[in-house]
Design a protein around this motif. Structure first.
Motif, PDB file in Angstrom:
ATOM      1  N   PRO A  73       0.828  -1.210   0.000  1.00  0.00           N
ATOM      2  CA  PRO A  73       0.000   0.000   0.000  1.00  0.00           C
ATOM      3  C   PRO A  73       0.864   1.262   0.000  1.00  0.00           C
ATOM      4  N   ARG A  74       0.328   2.323  -0.553  1.00  0.00           N
ATOM      5  CA  ARG A  74       1.090   3.555  -0.686  1.00  0.00           C
ATOM      6  C   ARG A  74       1.617   4.066   0.656  1.00  0.00           C
ATOM      7  N   GLU A  75       0.830   3.914   1.706  1.00  0.00           N
ATOM      8  CA  GLU A  75       1.252   4.444   3.004  1.00  0.00           C
ATOM      9  C   GLU A  75       2.349   3.598   3.647  1.00  0.00           C
ATOM     10  N   ARG A  76       2.666   2.450   3.055  1.00  0.00           N
ATOM     11  CA  ARG A  76       3.710   1.570   3.596  1.00  0.00           C
ATOM     12  C   ARG A  76       4.940   1.499   2.700  1.00  0.00           C
ATOM     13  N   LEU A  77       5.040   2.363   1.715  1.00  0.00           N
ATOM     14  CA  LEU A  77       6.146   2.289   0.763  1.00  0.00           C
ATOM     15  C   LEU A  77       7.497   2.528   1.433  1.00  0.00           C
ATOM     16  N   GLY A  78       7.551   3.434   2.385  1.00  0.00           N
ATOM     17  CA  GLY A  78       8.811   3.707   3.081  1.00  0.00           C
ATOM     18  C   GLY A  78       9.319   2.490   3.832  1.00  0.00           C
ATOM     19  N   ILE A  79       8.417   1.831   4.551  1.00  0.00           N
ATOM     20  CA  ILE A  79       8.789   0.617   5.280  1.00  0.00           C
ATOM     21  C   ILE A  79       9.221  -0.475   4.313  1.00  0.00           C
ATOM     22  N   ALA A  80       8.472  -0.631   3.221  1.00  0.00           N
ATOM     23  CA  ALA A  80       8.807  -1.661   2.241  1.00  0.00           C
ATOM     24  C   ALA A  80      10.168  -1.406   1.608  1.00  0.00           C
ATOM     25  N   SER A  81      10.463  -0.149   1.312  1.00  0.00           N
ATOM     26  CA  SER A  81      11.757   0.187   0.733  1.00  0.00           C
ATOM     27  C   SER A  81      12.895  -0.149   1.685  1.00  0.00           C
TER      28      SER A  81
END
Length: 204
Positions: free
Chosen positions: A106-114
């Motif tokens: 999800p867009r709001e989790r992109l930082g964590i995923a990166s």
């Protein structure tokens, strides 16, 4: 690329190349991967990561098998031609794989995923260097009566080098199987989801 740690022993200990030449030859695969990566991203956007990533893995497996045939008579052209396949495969795999991971978040989790993607890449390189180095050292020790890699004869280095890249090809085969199974699972889940939506629409 953990395999780069082995090339110094082969190119200097077996081929006796000067340091500058070794450095230039070691740059072949990273340069190829860097040049192919943008093209791989474009192909992934057009044809889908599910097609491009397995192709990249297949080329990497073929490259490892080709590299495992290296011997003391290998020429610079033979080195480049075999590593060319591996470098292209690595470039084709990385960009679509990263795109798949980031696209599933999800867009709001992109930082964590990166951050997790970077962590997994760093951890993989760390474990890979240790594992490949251990296999290489063990094979050389078995061929040269327990001799250290730094003083092993060229024949032992060649045998250890070949066996290590066959081992790497086997690991990549496992990764390819996991990738195919993942793709099949996603297709099945997508089909079930579409069937549920169609049934729900008919009921309404």
């Amino acid at each position: 690329m953990p395999s780069l740690t082995l090339w110094g022993f082969f190119l200097e200990g077996v081929k006796h190349y000067p340091t500058v030449k070794v450095g230039l030859l070691l740059a072949v695969s990273p340069v190829l991967s860097g040049l192919i990566a943008p093209l791989a991203g474009t192909l992934s956007d057009r044809f889908g990561a599910r097609l491009i990533s397995p192709i990249g893995l297949g080329l990497m497996i073929g490259g490892c098998i080709g590299i495992s045939t290296f011997d003391a008579q290998i020429t610079e052209l033979g080195y480049v031609s075999r590593y060319f396949i591996y470098g292209i495969g690595l470039g084709l795999f990385q960009s679509p794989n990263n795109s798949t991971v980031m696209g599933a978040v999800p867009r709001e989790r992109l930082g964590i995923a990166s951050g997790l993607l970077s962590l997994s890449r760093t951890s993989g390189n760390t474990v890979g260097v240790s594992l490949i180095g251990a296999v290489f050292g063990a094979l050389i020790a078995s061929m040269s009566a327990g001799a250290d890699v730094s003083v092993a004869p060229p024949d032992a280095i060649v045998a250890g080098f070949q066996g290590t890249f066959r081992f790497a090809a086997l690991i990549l085969c496992g990764a390819a199987v996991a990738s195919v199974l993942r793709i099949g699972g996603r297709k099945g889940a997508g089909g079930r989801e579409q069937g549920y939506k169609w049934t729900r629409g008919q009921g309404e």
